[in-house]
Design a protein around this motif. Structure first.
Motif, PDB file in Angstrom:
ATOM      1  N   GLU A   1      23.165 -20.962  45.574  1.00 56.05           N
ATOM      2  CA  GLU A   1      23.965 -22.111  46.018  1.00 56.05           C
ATOM      3  C   GLU A   1      25.426 -21.982  45.592  1.00 56.05           C
ATOM      4  N   PRO A   2      26.357 -21.946  46.566  1.00 54.19           N
ATOM      5  CA  PRO A   2      27.782 -21.868  46.224  1.00 54.19           C
ATOM      6  C   PRO A   2      28.215 -23.045  45.352  1.00 54.19           C
ATOM      7  N   LEU A   3      29.143 -22.765  44.447  1.00 52.86           N
ATOM      8  CA  LEU A   3      29.796 -23.748  43.587  1.00 52.86           C
ATOM      9  C   LEU A   3      28.862 -24.429  42.587  1.00 52.86           C
ATOM     10  N   SER A   4      27.668 -23.892  42.385  1.00 60.39           N
ATOM     11  CA  SER A   4      26.698 -24.485  41.473  1.00 60.39           C
ATOM     12  C   SER A   4      26.872 -23.945  40.056  1.00 60.39           C
ATOM     13  N   ARG A   5      26.632 -24.807  39.062  1.00 62.39           N
ATOM     14  CA  ARG A   5      26.642 -24.380  37.660  1.00 62.39           C
ATOM     15  C   ARG A   5      25.232 -24.096  37.162  1.00 62.39           C
ATOM     16  N   ARG A   6      24.244 -24.204  38.048  1.00 62.95           N
ATOM     17  CA  ARG A   6      22.864 -23.924  37.666  1.00 62.95           C
ATOM     18  C   ARG A   6      22.744 -22.449  37.319  1.00 62.95           C
ATOM     19  N   THR A   7      22.113 -22.143  36.195  1.00 69.20           N
ATOM     20  CA  THR A   7      21.968 -20.740  35.809  1.00 69.20           C
ATOM     21  C   THR A   7      20.818 -20.099  36.575  1.00 69.20           C
ATOM     22  N   ILE A   8      20.999 -18.835  36.857  1.00 77.53           N
ATOM     23  CA  ILE A   8      20.023 -18.040  37.609  1.00 77.53           C
ATOM     24  C   ILE A   8      19.612 -16.894  36.685  1.00 77.53           C
ATOM     25  N   PRO A   9      18.418 -16.988  36.073  1.00 74.58           N
ATOM     26  CA  PRO A   9      18.009 -15.989  35.085  1.00 74.58           C
ATOM     27  C   PRO A   9      17.457 -14.711  35.710  1.00 74.58           C
ATOM     28  N   SER A  10      17.569 -13.627  34.949  1.00 77.99           N
ATOM     29  CA  SER A  10      17.059 -12.328  35.412  1.00 77.99           C
ATOM     30  C   SER A  10      15.535 -12.282  35.384  1.00 77.99           C
ATOM     31  N   GLY A  11      14.909 -13.063  34.527  1.00 80.92           N
ATOM     32  CA  GLY A  11      13.453 -13.071  34.439  1.00 80.92           C
ATOM     33  C   GLY A  11      12.889 -12.006  33.519  1.00 80.92           C
ATOM     34  N   GLU A  12      13.674 -11.002  33.209  1.00 79.00           N
ATOM     35  CA  GLU A  12      13.320  -9.937  32.267  1.00 79.00           C
ATOM     36  C   GLU A  12      14.603  -9.216  31.897  1.00 79.00           C
ATOM     37  N   PRO A  13      14.582  -8.389  30.849  1.00 76.52           N
ATOM     38  CA  PRO A  13      15.792  -7.638  30.504  1.00 76.52           C
ATOM     39  C   PRO A  13      16.185  -6.682  31.643  1.00 76.52           C
ATOM     40  N   VAL A  14      17.471  -6.691  31.998  1.00 73.71           N
ATOM     41  CA  VAL A  14      17.996  -5.834  33.062  1.00 73.71           C
ATOM     42  C   VAL A  14      19.301  -5.195  32.594  1.00 73.71           C
ATOM     43  N   LEU A  15      19.709  -4.149  33.297  1.00 74.78           N
ATOM     44  CA  LEU A  15      20.977  -3.474  33.011  1.00 74.78           C
ATOM     45  C   LEU A  15      22.098  -3.995  33.896  1.00 74.78           C
ATOM     46  N   SER A  16      21.728  -4.486  35.092  1.00 76.50           N
ATOM     47  CA  SER A  16      22.736  -4.742  36.101  1.00 76.50           C
ATOM     48  C   SER A  16      22.291  -5.838  37.070  1.00 76.50           C
ATOM     49  N   VAL A  17      23.281  -6.385  37.770  1.00 79.22           N
ATOM     50  CA  VAL A  17      23.026  -7.316  38.869  1.00 79.22           C
ATOM     51  C   VAL A  17      23.884  -6.881  40.042  1.00 79.22           C
ATOM     52  N   LEU A  18      23.270  -6.834  41.220  1.00 80.99           N
ATOM     53  CA  LEU A  18      23.995  -6.555  42.457  1.00 80.99           C
ATOM     54  C   LEU A  18      24.060  -7.839  43.258  1.00 80.99           C
ATOM     55  N   GLU A  19      25.270  -8.239  43.635  1.00 82.70           N
ATOM     56  CA  GLU A  19      25.446  -9.400  44.505  1.00 82.70           C
ATOM     57  C   GLU A  19      25.837  -8.913  45.894  1.00 82.70           C
ATOM     58  N   ILE A  20      25.092  -9.408  46.897  1.00 82.00           N
ATOM     59  CA  ILE A  20      25.389  -9.126  48.300  1.00 82.00           C
ATOM     60  C   ILE A  20      25.351 -10.450  49.045  1.00 82.00           C
ATOM     61  N   ASN A  21      25.794 -10.460  50.276  1.00 80.82           N
ATOM     62  CA  ASN A  21      25.799 -11.703  51.056  1.00 80.82           C
ATOM     63  C   ASN A  21      24.410 -12.329  51.104  1.00 80.82           C
ATOM     64  N   GLY A  22      24.377 -13.656  51.024  1.00 80.13           N
ATOM     65  CA  GLY A  22      23.123 -14.386  51.076  1.00 80.13           C
ATOM     66  C   GLY A  22      22.364 -14.109  52.357  1.00 80.13           C
ATOM     67  N   GLY A  23      21.059 -13.847  52.221  1.00 82.50           N
ATOM     68  CA  GLY A  23      20.200 -13.606  53.374  1.00 82.50           C
ATOM     69  C   GLY A  23      20.049 -12.145  53.743  1.00 82.50           C
TER      70      GLY A  23
END
Length: 136
Positions: free
Chosen positions: A94-116
């Motif tokens: 959700e754009p402009l949200s302050r809600r945190t989005i957890p990884s669910g487990e330890p990770v090294l990286s996050v890739l963000e791409i367009n929604g959908g």
């Protein structure tokens, strides 16, 4: 150096592929390596080309949490283990949200791409990311 449409400077682009079954999906990504870069991310941008993304390098494997404050573009967040496999995908954040989005487990990286895009391309947890970051 590439330029964002709003005139905001962006990092040099690097090639990244997502391997899903027998398909390979190519993207050009900005890699956020410093705390300042990771904190800024895609904030204040209003457009991300279809074949682009942002890869966050956290430098060590640990649980991470992201959020969308000041981010106008809905994103898919792909949480990636050190071996390059996708641990979890948070779709259409959700754009402009302050809600945190957890990884669910330890990770090294996050890739963000367009929604959908993950759903459209059939990308799922367990698929593999190919990028120099995962060849350490």
């Amino acid at each position: 150096m590439a330029q964002a449409s709003a005139g905001q400077a962006v990092s040099a682009l690097e090639s990244l592929s997502i391997v899903s079954g027998d398909k390979r999906h190519a993207f050009q990504v900005e890699v956020m390596r410093t705390p300042e870069q990771r904190a800024r991310g895609l904030m204040h941008r209003r457009y991300l080309p279809a074949d682009r993304g942002m890869l966050f390098d956290f430098e060590r494997v640990e649980p991470v949490a992201m959020w969308m404050e000041n981010t106008f573009i809905p994103l898919d967040m792909l949480f990636i283990r050190a071996d390059g496999t996708i641990a979890r995908i948070a779709e259409n954040t959700e754009p402009l949200s302050r809600r945190t989005i957890p990884s669910g487990e330890p990770v090294l990286s996050v890739l963000e791409i367009n929604g959908g895009v993950s759903r459209t391309l059939g990308i799922k947890a367990g698929d593999r990311i190919e990028h120099a970051l995962f060849k350490r």
